[in-house]
Design an enzyme around this catalytic site. Structure first.
Site, PDB file in Angstrom:
ATOM      1  N   LYS A 190      28.975  15.988  12.518  1.00  0.00           N
ATOM      2  CA  LYS A 190      28.564  17.382  12.693  1.00  0.00           C
ATOM      3  C   LYS A 190      27.116  17.434  13.156  1.00  0.00           C
ATOM      4  O   LYS A 190      26.209  17.054  12.414  1.00  0.00           O
ATOM      5  CB  LYS A 190      28.691  18.181  11.393  1.00  0.00           C
ATOM      6  CG  LYS A 190      28.505  19.699  11.621  1.00  0.00           C
ATOM      7  CD  LYS A 190      28.185  20.461  10.375  1.00  0.00           C
ATOM      8  CE  LYS A 190      26.710  20.593  10.139  1.00  0.00           C
ATOM      9  NZ  LYS A 190      26.001  21.456  11.116  1.00  0.00           N
ATOM     10  N   GLY A 247      19.643  16.849   0.983  1.00  0.00           N
ATOM     11  CA  GLY A 247      20.047  15.515   0.557  1.00  0.00           C
ATOM     12  C   GLY A 247      20.370  15.470  -0.926  1.00  0.00           C
ATOM     13  O   GLY A 247      21.350  14.841  -1.357  1.00  0.00           O
ATOM     14  N   GLU A 264      18.621   9.814   4.919  1.00  0.00           N
ATOM     15  CA  GLU A 264      17.289   9.705   5.530  1.00  0.00           C
ATOM     16  C   GLU A 264      16.699  11.104   5.498  1.00  0.00           C
ATOM     17  O   GLU A 264      17.123  11.996   6.235  1.00  0.00           O
ATOM     18  CB  GLU A 264      17.408   9.163   6.955  1.00  0.00           C
ATOM     19  CG  GLU A 264      16.087   8.649   7.507  1.00  0.00           C
ATOM     20  CD  GLU A 264      15.387   9.667   8.375  1.00  0.00           C
ATOM     21  OE1 GLU A 264      14.493  10.354   7.836  1.00  0.00           O
ATOM     22  OE2 GLU A 264      15.713   9.761   9.570  1.00  0.00           O
ATOM     23  N   CYS A 298      10.390  13.560  11.004  1.00  0.00           N
ATOM     24  CA  CYS A 298      10.398  13.268   9.572  1.00  0.00           C
ATOM     25  C   CYS A 298       9.303  12.291   9.175  1.00  0.00           C
ATOM     26  O   CYS A 298       8.790  12.340   8.048  1.00  0.00           O
ATOM     27  CB  CYS A 298      11.764  12.729   9.148  1.00  0.00           C
ATOM     28  SG  CYS A 298      12.319  11.311  10.127  1.00  0.00           S
ATOM     29  N   GLU A 394       6.296  18.890   3.020  1.00  0.00           N
ATOM     30  CA  GLU A 394       6.599  18.630   4.426  1.00  0.00           C
ATOM     31  C   GLU A 394       6.609  19.945   5.190  1.00  0.00           C
ATOM     32  O   GLU A 394       7.427  20.822   4.908  1.00  0.00           O
ATOM     33  CB  GLU A 394       7.946  17.917   4.563  1.00  0.00           C
ATOM     34  CG  GLU A 394       8.273  17.529   5.992  1.00  0.00           C
ATOM     35  CD  GLU A 394       9.601  16.803   6.107  1.00  0.00           C
ATOM     36  OE1 GLU A 394       9.686  15.861   6.921  1.00  0.00           O
ATOM     37  OE2 GLU A 394      10.544  17.169   5.399  1.00  0.00           O
TER      38      GLU A 394
END
Length: 780
Positions: A190, A247, A264, A298, A394
């Protein structure tokens, strides 16, 4: 302005890339795309627009997969799996090679389509993303060819569910699809709802090369589609790249399902500048680290750590450089930065910046920024507290935050002052300093005097809340294979007859924490009986406080990991020597407490000694490797200890099971919190006397007796425990994995194993290590 004037003034001159072929591709599909399931195109019931973030224009309508269509895609992959997995490696390699060639043949179309859909500059898609995509398929064609030779005791997993993000749509697709196919798996992928177009073009290429139907299935849609894929019982593994928040949700949703996971996730990577660095080169490194792909990376070097003595000079150079950055149409080959991927992402980045401004933080922004489209100006916050939100969270945008340090040890502490651990970049002309600092930074990738360099031959992945697992390199292939079926041990015959117990002065084993015996905090003891019902002793009832004390002791023992493999091996051999001297005593304990025959008890002790010797031997032999990457770097894959491991031992084989788990963990430099066999803990509590006389540093091995369920729960909740190996009752696995998601600690859960033969001895070593890739430049 003509060409002559541009050369005379060196001012910006436009160099537009034609999007004619990409627009024709969209028109050929009437700007409406279906789902690629079982080698055919299936229309979705509902659609949503895919927008050009630079202009806001609608590029195409994308199908939203229904629950039934997710089911159909998984069913197609499941049906295709038996024949695909049985193909020879050579046959799979030919398909991967064909995919690589087709990507190269259509590279410009892929590049332009990616730029239209994502907003990143055409220079980046053309010169970085698409060549790397082809590289991954070429590289993994080779791994398919040699799989049988390189992984003789492994096999493919089955149906893989893969979810990729919007920042590198096609590149992330290649990172996942290439190794999965090479190792014989089938898959359902996806793409991100914002950037689905290149994945759909890739599906057409799968058709063109004649890839068997059902091997690759591509379904589009929003988060609910991805969630349905992760929850599907016929999906054996999930590979996800995205935010840490999502995640963690995937980790909780799949808890107890036995699904293999590779995640990840996010990062807040340090970019460390020492006073002897080449500052002009370092400024260009900063540009690549945080303003590449508009900072939507990232592993972006978003935390600038600069030595105090050069800070003012360096900040001035950065300000001068980013004034010259050109923002504009992503299809212009002369621009440096394009648009953020969406209005939603623009609002997220702007929210961080506005809150930082409200804190009163000093900042500097580029003024010449387009007002139409999702453009955000390069931003610098030069003097930020390490505790500030923008220094910890982040942002995923073109925002650089700066901090200063005085010594290299302070730089290491600042670099590791984060919940993430994805990447880091070091800048210094002193190679000794670089190689001293690099291993001390908790990150999966460390670049020296470079940044954001990637290659299919080098693994990429994180520590801590940046996730676990690797993509790329040989280490990444283990994410897509599993050990071939291995039967568990038949076990020793357990006798229920009463035995003559030795007479002791009362001896109640205590906990073993920090190299010392410690009474249980609860003040309670648990009776230990043998299979005949005879009381053979008592052990302390461990509690949360005991777990906390053990973790603190393990955390304080940092010297064990810093010892050489040879030095650790000598300690492990000494353990074997001392156990051998007391072999008869341990044999008798197994007879009395576990119902063993004398013969079986002797065999378990002999196997335990052999196991200790095996892992002592590997302590200085389980090496990393030097990857053959395409750039001029020595790319070193180092094995590092995971950190603090919780080890929950099986009920059977009370001595051998414990040693088989503890020895590989400490051989690789980890510290452990051991929960012995619930039914026969006395062999383990006897064993700490061996540790006391074998020069094992206090805190390396800590032993807590008691109820596995409650104590494992405390280990899972503790944020200073880096991983848990759980070989006890599987009914507790779901709770363990859900709790472990909060800190993204690694878990390894097995309910059966052949402890006598130990066929997976190297698997234990891999589970006991993290792979860190250090990129060292060479050449003039």
């Amino acid at each position: 302005m003509n060409v002559k004037d541009i050369f005379l003034t060196m001012e910006y001159g436009p160099a537009p890339e034609s999007d004619k072929n990409a627009q024709e591709f969209l028109d050929q599909h009437d700007r409406r795309f279906g789902l690629f399931i079982n080698g055919e195109w299936t229309e979705g019931e509902n659609h949503f627009p895919s927008l050009n973030p630079a202009t806001g224009e609608t590029l195409a309508q994308i199908s939203e997969a229904s629950t039934a269509q997710v089911e159909a895609a998984v069913a197609a992959a499941k049906s295709a799996y038996p024949s695909w997995s049985q193909l020879s490696g050579h046959e799979r390699a030919k398909y991967l090679y064909a995919l690589a060639r087709q990507i190269q043949k259509h590279s410009r179309l892929f590049a332009v389509l990616e730029t239209l859909d994502n907003g990143k500059p055409i220079r980046e898609t053309r010169d970085i993303d698409i060549p790397l995509v082809a590289r991954h398929f070429y590289h993994h064609a080779g791994w398919a060819q040699v799989m049988e030779q390189e992984f003789p005791n492994f096999e493919s997993i089955g149906v893989i569910g893969q979810i990729v993000p919007w920042n590198f749509p096609l590149l992330m697709l290649s990172w996942k699809i290439a190794p999965a196919l090479a190792m014989g798996n089938t898959l359902v992928l996806k793409p991100a709802e914002q950037t689905s177009l290149t994945a759909l073009l890739f599906a057409e290429i799968c058709q063109e090369i004649g890839l068997p139907k059902g091997v690759v299935n591509i379904i589009t849609g929003h988060g609910s589609v991805g969630e349905a894929l992760t929850l599907h019982p016929d999906v054996q593994k999930i590979a996800f790249t995205g935010s840490t928040e999502v995640g963690k949700k995937i980790r909780r949703n799949t808890a107890g399902s036995s699904k293999k996971l590779s995640l990840e996730l996010g990062g807040k990577s340090p970019f460390i500048v020492f006073e002897d660095a080449d500052l002009d080169s370092t400024v260009e490194g900063i540009v690549d680290a945080i303003w590449f792909n508009q900072g939507q990376v990232c592993c972006a070097g978003s935390r600038l750590l600069v030595q105090e003595s050069i800070a003012e000079k360096f900040y001035a150079k950065i300000k001068n450089r980013i004034q010259k950055l050109v923002l504009g149409s992503p299809l212009d080959k002369g621009i440096d930065m394009g648009a953020l991927v969406s209005e939603e992402q623009w609002n997220t980045v702007n929210g961080f910046v506005e809150r930082a401004k409200a804190e009163g933080l000093e900042y500097w922004q580029v003024e010449n920024c387009p007002t139409k489209g999702c453009y955000f100006p390069p931003t610098l916050f030069p003097y930020v507290s390490p505790a500030s939100e923008i220094a910890q969270e982040e942002i995923f945008g073109p925002v650089l935050v700066g901090m200063t340090f005085r010594s290299h040890q302070e730089a290491i502490k600042l670099a590791n002052n984060t919940r993430y651990g994805l990447a880091a970049s070091l800048w210094t002309e002193n190679i000794n300093l670089a190689l001293d600092v690099a291993p001390q930074i908790k990150a999966g990738t460390v670049w020296i005097n470079t940044t954001n360099v990637f290659d299919a031959a080098s693994g990429f992945g994180g520590y801590r809340e940046s996730g676990f697992g690797r993509e790329g390199g040989k280490e990444g292939l283990y994410e897509y294979i599993k050990p071939k079926s291995i039967k568990s041990s038949t076990g020793f015959t357990i006798h229920n007859k009463e035995v003559n117990l030795r007479s002791y002065i009362d001896r109640t084993p205590k906990m073993y924490i920090g190299g010392k015996q410690a009474r249980p905090d609860s003040g309670y003891s648990i009776k230990v009986s043998n299979p005949a019902g005879q009381t053979v002793g008592e052990v302390g009832e461990g509690t949360r406080k005991d777990i906390r004390n053990a973790v603190e002791a393990a955390h304080a023992q940092s010297g064990w990991a810093g010892m050489t493999g040879h030095a650790r091996a000598q300690v492990l051999y000494f353990i074997a020597e001392n156990l051998s001297a007391r072999a008869e005593e341990f044999e008798q304990r197994l007879v009395e407490a576990s119902g063993y025959s004398g013969k079986d008890a002797k065999l378990e002790v002999e196997k335990s000694l052999e196991r200790i010797f095996t892992y002592a031997a590997y302590a200085d032999k389980f090496d990393g490797r030097v990857h053959s990457t395409t750039s001029r770097h020595v790319t070193i894959a180092m094995h590092e200890p995971v950190g603090i491991l919780g080890v929950v031992c099986p009920k059977e084989y009370p001595l051998l099971g414990m040693i088989s788990l503890v020895l590989p963990a400490i051989a690789m430099g980890n510290r452990v919190i051991v929960l012995p066999s619930e039914t026969s803990p006395l062999s383990t509590t006897d064993f700490y006397q061996i540790l006391d006389t074998s020069d094992v540093p206090g805190g390396t091995v800590n032993i807590i007796t008691g109820d596995h369920k409650s104590l494992t729960t405390e280990l899972a909740k503790h944020f200073d425990v880096d991983g848990i190996w759980y070989f006890s009752d599987k009914q507790n696995a779901e709770t363990l994995e859900k709790l472990a998601a909060d800190s993204m600690k690694r878990t390894w859960i097995e309910s059966e194993y052949d402890w006598l033969q130990n066929p997976l001895q190297k698997v234990f070593l891999r589970k006991a290590t993290e792979v860190k890739n250090i990129w060292i430049p060479y050449g003039a």
